[in-house]
Design a protein around this motif. Structure first.
Motif, PDB file in Angstrom:
ATOM      1  N   THR A  38       0.705   4.081  -2.829  1.00  0.00           N
ATOM      2  CA  THR A  38       0.565   5.713  -2.595  1.00  0.00           C
ATOM      3  C   THR A  38       1.744   6.310  -3.153  1.00  0.00           C
ATOM      4  OG1 THR A  38      -0.903   4.943  -0.598  1.00  0.00           O
ATOM      5  CG2 THR A  38       0.173   6.915  -0.907  1.00  0.00           C
ATOM      6  N   ALA A  39       3.087   5.917  -2.860  1.00  0.00           N
ATOM      7  CA  ALA A  39       4.271   6.726  -3.263  1.00  0.00           C
ATOM      8  C   ALA A  39       4.188   6.861  -4.806  1.00  0.00           C
ATOM      9  CB  ALA A  39       5.572   6.095  -2.607  1.00  0.00           C
TER      10      ALA A  39
ATOM     11  N   SER B   4       1.743   6.878  -6.825  1.00  0.00           N
ATOM     12  CA  SER B   4       0.479   7.142  -7.340  1.00  0.00           C
ATOM     13  C   SER B   4       0.357   8.540  -8.111  1.00  0.00           C
ATOM     14  CB  SER B   4      -0.498   7.374  -6.137  1.00  0.00           C
ATOM     15  OG  SER B   4      -0.268   8.414  -5.403  1.00  0.00           O
ATOM     16  N   GLY B   5       1.576   9.189  -8.265  1.00  0.00           N
ATOM     17  CA  GLY B   5       1.632  10.277  -8.949  1.00  0.00           C
ATOM     18  C   GLY B   5       2.428   9.993 -10.404  1.00  0.00           C
TER      19      GLY B   5
ATOM     20  N   GLU C 190       0.776  -1.224   0.055  1.00  0.00           N
ATOM     21  CA  GLU C 190       0.037   0.118   0.058  1.00  0.00           C
ATOM     22  C   GLU C 190       0.792   1.149  -0.143  1.00  0.00           C
ATOM     23  OE1 GLU C 190      -3.251  -1.507  -0.958  1.00  0.00           O
ATOM     24  OE2 GLU C 190      -3.064   0.608  -0.501  1.00  0.00           O
TER      25      GLU C 190
END
Lengths: 160, 290
Positions: free
Chosen positions: A130-131, A133-134, A126
């Motif tokens: 998230t890290a 996600s860009g 996760e």
């Protein structure tokens, strides 16, 4: 006011360019320094192909005016491999686990992952998702990229 | 990008003096809206001032009763703050839902408020918290409610020579719970289709106070006063959250745009409203039982 002379440390080497204020850090890296490893995917901060590490944090270089980076320490994908040419564990992991197809998103992914691992040596899935996600990838479906980051983390952790 | 002159501000006094003399100068901090909007022509300027080095504007202060947030506080700082998660969780959650980690590292709360998008994720939480903003100029300070700061899509209440310097939120009293939800087309890098924030204050099983705000469904984020009135004074078991949520319909004016349709927004905002009220009640009861 139209031009500024700034100081930048890029992959450990100092540069002192004089630049106009309307140039982004991405444009400076690619067009002036010819560090074309960092990619121009969208120019508007939506894709992450332009990611670099600035003062220890991953950022989108198309969203930074080069002049704003005065005094900063920048790491690009060109600086990942060791000076002896040996690949960074992340690069090894991406190759080994098939996390590269066209390769366009790869520099951004590597740099974001490097920044992540420098702050969190053993992220869970996760946290990796998230890290990253860009950073967009149109080829791989992300699974192998995430696996590669986790694998690199485990190699890097075990050599500590 | 069209060329513009850029000045670097090193302290607050220099900044305020400069914008008094040059009231049309664009303030640039994280530049995560500035660069795309200048490139697309949505914003135009001949002169900009970089304020990222004005340390007086960069703080996140907690006291027992309130939180003071400097305009240069980044979304990342808000998103990772444990203290904020404890005292104002909906603001922490909203900040963490915005854009992506790379952009959050640069983007500032002040920039988000001044851009005044109807879909801003930070605005419904701030509206539900009845936040106050401080605007300063070389002549002094003005404080207004966040509701009076956002005037129209892309329009804020700053006068020439003024900057947004900080945001102040009171920490809600004991017995309160809050909720935040964002509906987007994906889980990151998504402008909200609808977002919602709520706060309830419970006392002896009764809803002492209730607040509800919705974003991306009107020209500015809106408080839903009819829903709030309906909830107030009711026993928890009597308050029908579906009824409360239904009362938003008069206040919202959703539109069709690239992300969604007015019809979908009308339907989904009512569901989000009910869910954030549920979240708020649940969290308020959890705190009471703790």
């Amino acid at each position: 006011m139209h031009e500024h002379t700034i100081r930048l440390l890029i992959n450990g080497i100092e540069y002192n360019p004089t630049l106009t204020s309307n140039i982004t850090l991405l444009e400076y890296l690619r067009d002036e320094l010819h560090f074309t490893g960092t990619k121009d995917g969208c120019k508007e901060g939506e894709c992450g192909a332009c990611t670099v590490v600035m003062n220890g944090e991953a950022v989108k270089s198309c969203l930074i005016l080069a002049v704003q980076a005065d005094g900063a320490s920048i790491e690009t994908v060109e600086g990942l491999a060791g000076t002896d040419g040996g690949l960074h564990p992340l690069q090894e992991a991406f190759m080994k686990l098939g996390a590269v197809q066209c390769g366009f998103c790869t520099p951004g992914m590597l740099i974001t992952a490097k920044a992540l691992l420098s702050h969190n040596a053993s992220p869970n899935y996760e946290e990796i998702k998230t890290a990253l996600s860009g950073n967009l990838c149109r080829c791989t479906g992300y699974v192998k990229i995430i696996n590669a980051v986790a694998y690199a983390a485990s190699i890097m952790d075990s050599t500590r | 990008m069209k060329p513009f002159d850029l000045v670097i501000a090193h302290n607050l006094y220099q900044l305020l003096e400069f914008i008094k003399e040059n009231p049309s100068a664009f303030l640039v901090a994280g530049a995560t809206d500035f660069i795309p909007f200048i490139q697309s022509g949505r914003w135009r300027t001949n002169l900009a001032i970089d304020i990222t080095r004005v340390k007086e504007l960069h703080f996140l202060k907690f006291s027992k009763s309130r939180v003071d947030i400097g305009t240069l506080t980044t979304l990342k700082e808000l998103a990772i703050s444990r203290q904020l998660q404890t005292s104002l969780p909906i603001l922490q959650e909203a900040a963490a839902s915005m854009a992506d980690p790379l952009i959050r590292t640069r983007a500032t709360i002040g920039g988000n408020l001044c851009t005044a998008s109807p879909a801003s994720d930070c605005l419904p939480p701030l509206m539900v918290l009845d936040a106050e903003v401080s605007m300063i100029s070389i002549n002094g300070e003005r404080r207004i409610s966040i509701r009076d700061f956002i005037l129209a899509p892309g329009k804020n209440a700053l006068m020439p020579g003024e900057i947004l310097s900080s945001i102040r939120c009171s920490v809600p009293k004991n017995g309160s719970g809050m909720g935040f939800l964002k509906l987007g087309l994906r889980r990151a890098m998504a402008v909200a289709v609808v977002n919602a924030a709520a706060l309830v204050v419970l006392e002896n099983g009764f809803i002492q106070e209730s607040r509800l705000a919705l974003g991306a469904v009107a020209p500015t984020p809106v408080r839903c006063y009819k829903s709030e009135e309906y909830m107030k004074g009711k026993n928890i078991s009597e308050a029908d959250l579906s009824v409360a949520a239904g009362l938003i319909q008069d206040v919202i004016q959703p539109i069709d745009d690239v992300r969604s349709s007015a019809g979908y927004r009308r339907w989904s905002s009512e569901i989000l409203a009910r869910r954030v009220l549920e979240q708020s009640l649940m969290r308020a009861r959890e705190k009471q039982n703790a």
